[in-house]
Design an enzyme around this catalytic site. Structure first.
Site, mmCIF file in Angstrom:
data_model
loop_
_atom_site.group_PDB
_atom_site.id
_atom_site.type_symbol
_atom_site.label_atom_id
_atom_site.label_comp_id
_atom_site.label_asym_id
_atom_site.label_seq_id
_atom_site.Cartn_x
_atom_site.Cartn_y
_atom_site.Cartn_z
ATOM 1 N N ASP A 60 0.865 -1.190 0.000
ATOM 2 C CA ASP A 60 0.000 0.000 0.000
ATOM 3 C C ASP A 60 0.897 1.233 0.000
ATOM 4 O OD1 ASP A 60 0.695 -0.937 2.700
ATOM 5 O OD2 ASP A 60 -0.365 0.857 3.371
ATOM 6 N N GLU A 125 0.038 -0.806 5.733
ATOM 7 C CA GLU A 125 1.094 -0.182 6.535
ATOM 8 C C GLU A 125 0.882 1.320 6.706
ATOM 9 O OE1 GLU A 125 4.897 1.595 7.763
ATOM 10 O OE2 GLU A 125 3.824 2.030 5.930
#
Lengths: 446, 446
Positions: A60, A125
Site C-alpha cells: 500500500d 502499513e
C-alpha cells in the site's frame, strides 16, 4: 492491490507456498465496516541446516494526485535520467521486488539457495497495519516458529550515496482534534462577529502545541524520554552526514538546529510534533466566506523510548482541554488518537547487523552508517515484541527518494545494487548458523 | 449560466431590449486569463412621465457539493414541505425571477405598467463583481442616465416571518496569508523536529488575529469605526429580533453577546474577522503524515464606515509581518488582499424607503423592520458612489434561507409574496414622480 497479486505470482513461480490470509474488516468512526486487504504469507525452502529469514514488505502507498505537484502520473512508473518515478517506488514496492529478484537470481543462475525464506506482505502499513498485530499473535507459534530473524527494508539511507543500516525508529501517535459549533456552516457576513467560530478555537488549540523553536508545549511530554548517555552521543559524532545535502534534498533552507549532532538527535531520539492539516474548513483555491461548522485538526507526535502511548494520549487530551476551557467557548471539543505506533530500537552489535555490514561492504565497497530513523515502521517494534525474533532494518532507498512526498522515486542504481546487496546478505547469513539461535536482543523500550 | 439565458429570454419575451455586454477577461495570480461572464443590460418602457427603476440581480452562486451536507442535489430545485431547496434559490436567483414575474403579472393582467424598468444582471457577484465597476463607470452617462433609483434584493430579513428593508451593509476585505517553506511536501518522520513547519507559522499567524471574545487584535483596526450615537442606539432598541429564533435558524448554541442590541451592533456596524480555511494542507478524512510545503490561510474582515480599505490592508500586513518576525522562521511570508468591497449606508427617511414600506404594509399587513446587513453587497455601495443614484435593498428571503450554507432554500410563501410586494412597490413608486428627482442621499461613508 495489483502489486499484491504480482508479488504473490512471482513467489508462486519460484515454487513458494503462498497463502492469502483474510484479516476481516475494520470499523470506521461512523460505524461503517470496511474489509481489510489480505496479508500474503509465503514460504520457500525448509532445509533445517539453513537459517530462516523472514522478509516483511508492504504494497500500500500514501495518497498521491498529479495536481499535488507530480511531474509524472504517480501511478505509472516513469524513468527519467536514471530515476524511476512513481508512488511506492521506494516506499515500499521497489524494495519488495528487489528482495524477490535477489531470490530469483539464485534460481536463474541455478545456484543452491543458502537460506530458507518466509515472506509476509501486507497492504495496510500506511494506515497503521490494521489487523497485522492480531495475525502476528496468531502466527507466532506457527508461521514464525522456525524464523530466525526478520528483515524490513522500508526506510531510507541518510545520504544520497552511502548505504546505511537502521537500528531504531520513532513511534507515531496521530491525533484528531474536533471542534464542532452548530449543525451547519454559516455565512461570515450573517454571523461574523457574534459567534464563537469553531475554526478559531481549533487554530488556538493547534497553536498551543509547539513553540517557534520546535519544542513541544504539552506539559510532561518529555518526562519519559531516555536520557542521552555519553556513549550514545559519541555514536552520533562518527556518522557521516552532510547537512547541506540534506537541505538540498528536501528544499528546506534552514533547519531548527545547526550542528549535525543536534539535527540527528532531534530527528531520531527526541520526540517531535507535526501539524498536517484541517478537515472541514475551506481548502480550495479562491475565496469562500464561510464559517465552517465542524473542523478536525490533524497532528501527530513521533514519540521515542520510553514514552508510553497511553500516557502521551492523556497528556495531549489534558493539555487541549485545558487550553480550550480558557476560551469559554460553547463549541464541543473531541480529542482522539486514531493511530498509535510504538518506537523501536535494536542492538547494533548483534551478529545479524555485522552480517549485513559485510554484505554492504562487498557490494558497495564501503561500510554502512549505523543510523536510526525519525519515521515510524511500527511492525519493526511489533515483530520484535510479539515474535521475540531479531529484527533488522535494511534500507536500499537513498535520502532523496521523496517517500510520502511528490515525485517519489528509486534510482535504477539503488534498485539494482539493492538487489545485489540482498543476494550477498543471503550468503553472509548462511554462515551465521550457530549464532542465530541465541537469545534475541533485549527489549530496550517499553 | 443557464439562469442568465433564462432571465434574458424572459425579459425579451416581455418586449424588453436586452444587451449582453462582454466584460473581457480576468488575470489570475498565476498569469492565466479567464473570460468573465457577460452582464445583461435590459430596458422595458420609456414613458417620460414614469419613474425609471433599475433592478440589479446576480445569477452566480457560492460553491456547493452534495457531500458538504446537502440533503438534496444543490443544483436541482427540490420542493419539500413548502420550501424550495437549491443553491441560489435565495442568493440570488429566486429574487431575480420574483421581480421579472412581478413585471409579467402586469402584462398578463393587461394592466398599464406604471414605471419604466431597467435590469442589470451579472454573473460574478460571489467573486467580487469583477468587471462591474468598470461597466458602471462606462454606462453612468448612458444606461444609467435616466434611472431614478436602483433596487437590490440580495439579502435576508432579520426574522423568519417579518419583512424588512435594509439601509446598510458591511464591507468585505478578504486576505490570503501564504507561508512557504521548501519546494515540496515533507514526511513528518524524516523531517519532523528539525524544520520550521510552514503550517505552524501560519497557525500562529491566524491565531494572532482575534481573541476568544471576538475582538480583533490587529493594532489600529478599530480607529476609524464610526462612533455610536445615542440616536442610532435607540434605533436598535425598537427592532424586533428573537435571539432564540436566530440561534435555532443557525444551529448556534450561544452567541458572543447576550443582548439583542449588542448582537445586532456587532453584526451590522462593528467590524468582524472570520477565518475560512487553509489551502495546501491535508484536508481529507483520515491521516496523512505530511509537512505541507506551502499553505495559504484565508480570512476576511467585514469592515464598516469609516474604515478605509487601503489602511485596513496595511494594518493587516504590518501586524502579520510583526508576528511572523518574532518567530525567526526561514519560511517566506506573503500577504495579499484579493478582494476588497466597501461598506454601504443609506438614509431611512428617503421617500423611496417610505414607498417600499407602504408596499410591504399592503402585502404583508405590517411595517417592516429597518435593518442593516452584516454581509456585503458591494454593488449597493458601487451603484451609489458611481451612478450617484439612490439605492434601496429590498429583501424577500427569510432569515432561515441558509444563503452560502448547505440546504439553501426559499419558501414558496416568500417567493410568491415577494413577487406581490414587488408589484405593489411598482404602484407606490409611480406616485413619487416629483420627489425622485431631488439630490440623491448623501454619502455616509468613505
Amino acid at each position: 492491490m495489483q502489486m499484491m497479486a504480482l508479488a504473490a505470482s512471482k513467489l508462486a513461480a519460484l515454487g513458494a507456498t503462498v497463502n492469502s490470509v483474510n484479516l476481516g474488516s475494520h470499523q470506521l468512526p461512523d460505524g461503517q465496516h470496511l474489509p481489510l486487504p489480505p496479508v500474503i504469507l509465503g514460504e520457500l525452502g525448509k532445509d533445517p541446516q539453513n537459517p530462516t529469514v523472514c522478509f516483511y514488505g508492504h504494497v500500500d502507498v500514501q495518497p498521491a494526485r498529479r495536481e499535488d505537484g507530480w511531474k509524472t502520473d504517480p501511478y505509472t512508473l516513469t524513468e527519467i535520467d536514471g530515476n524511476l518515478y512513481g508512488r511506492g517506488s521506494t516506499d515500499n514496492k521497489g524494495p519488495v521486488l528487489a528482495w524477490i529478484n535477489a531470490v530469483e537470481t539464485f534460481r536463474a543462475l541455478k545456484l543452491a539457495i543458502p537460506v530458507n525464506f518466509k515472506f509476509i506482505i501486507e497492504g495496510m502499513e500506511e494506515a497503521g497495519s490494521l489487523g497485522l498485530e492480531k495475525l502476528l499473535e496468531e502466527e507466532k507459534q506457527c508461521f514464525f516458529s522456525g524464523v530466525d530473524f526478520i528483515v524490513i527494508s522500508d526506510n531510507l539511507w541518510l545520504s544520497k550515496k552511502k548505504p546505511a543500516l537502521t537500528y531504531g525508529t520513532r513511534g507515531n501517535a496521530c491525533f484528531f482534534v474536533e471542534v464542532e459549533g452548530g449543525d451547519k456552516d454559516l455565512h461570515s457576513g450573517t454571523f461574523g462577529g457574534i459567534v464563537h467560530e469553531p475554526l478559531m478555537d481549533l487554530i488556538a488549540l493547534l497553536d498551543s502545541l509547539v513553540d517557534p523553536t520546535g519544542h513541544i508545549q504539552i506539559p510532561g511530554i518529555y518526562d519519559s524520554v531516555a536520557a542521552l548517555t555519553e556513549e550514545e552521543r559519541k555514536l552520533y559524532e562518527s556518522i557521516e552526514y552532510d547537512i547541506e545535502e540534506h537541505k538540498n534534498n528536501s528544499g528546506v533552507k534552514k533547519f531548527l538546529y545547526s550542528s549535525k549532532e543536534e539535527i540527528l538527535l532531534h530527528l531520531w531520539r527526541y520526540p517531535s510534533l507535526s501539524i498536517h492539516g484541517i478537515e472541514g474548513a475551506f481548502h480550495e483555491p479562491g475565496i469562500k466566506t464561510v464559517i465552517p461548522a465542524k473542523v478536525i485538526g490533524k497532528f501527530s507526535i513521533r514519540q521515542v523510548p520510553y514514552m508510553d502511548l497511553s500516557v502521551v494520549k492523556q497528556q495531549v487530551e489534558e493539555h487541549l482541554k485545558n487550553v480550550f476551557s480558557k476560551r469559554n467557548s460553547p463549541n464541543k471539543l473531541k480529542v482522539s488518537m486514531p493511530l498509535g505506533a510504538k518506537p523501536w530500537v535494536a542492538d547494533v552489535n548483534d551478529p545479524l547487523y555485522k552480517a549485513a555490514r559485510r554484505a554492504i561492504k562487498t557490494v558497495f565497497g564501503e561500510d554502512p552508517d549505523f543510523i536510526r530513523d525519525g519515521s515510524t515502521i511500527p511492525i519493526a517494534r511489533l515483530f520484535q515484541s510479539i515474535t521475540q525474533k531479531r529484527v533488522i532494518m535494511f534500507p536500499i532507498g537513498a535520502a532523496d527518494a521523496g517517500e510520502h512526498s511528490q515525485n517519489e522515486k528509486i534510482s535504477r542504481h539503488n534498485y539494482i545494487e539493492g538487489t545485489k546487496v540482498f543476494a550477498a546478505f543471503f550468503l553472509e547469513i548462511s554462515k551465521l548458523r550457530g549464532q542465530l539461535h541465541e537469545t534475541s536482543s533485549p527489549e530496550t523500550n517499553n
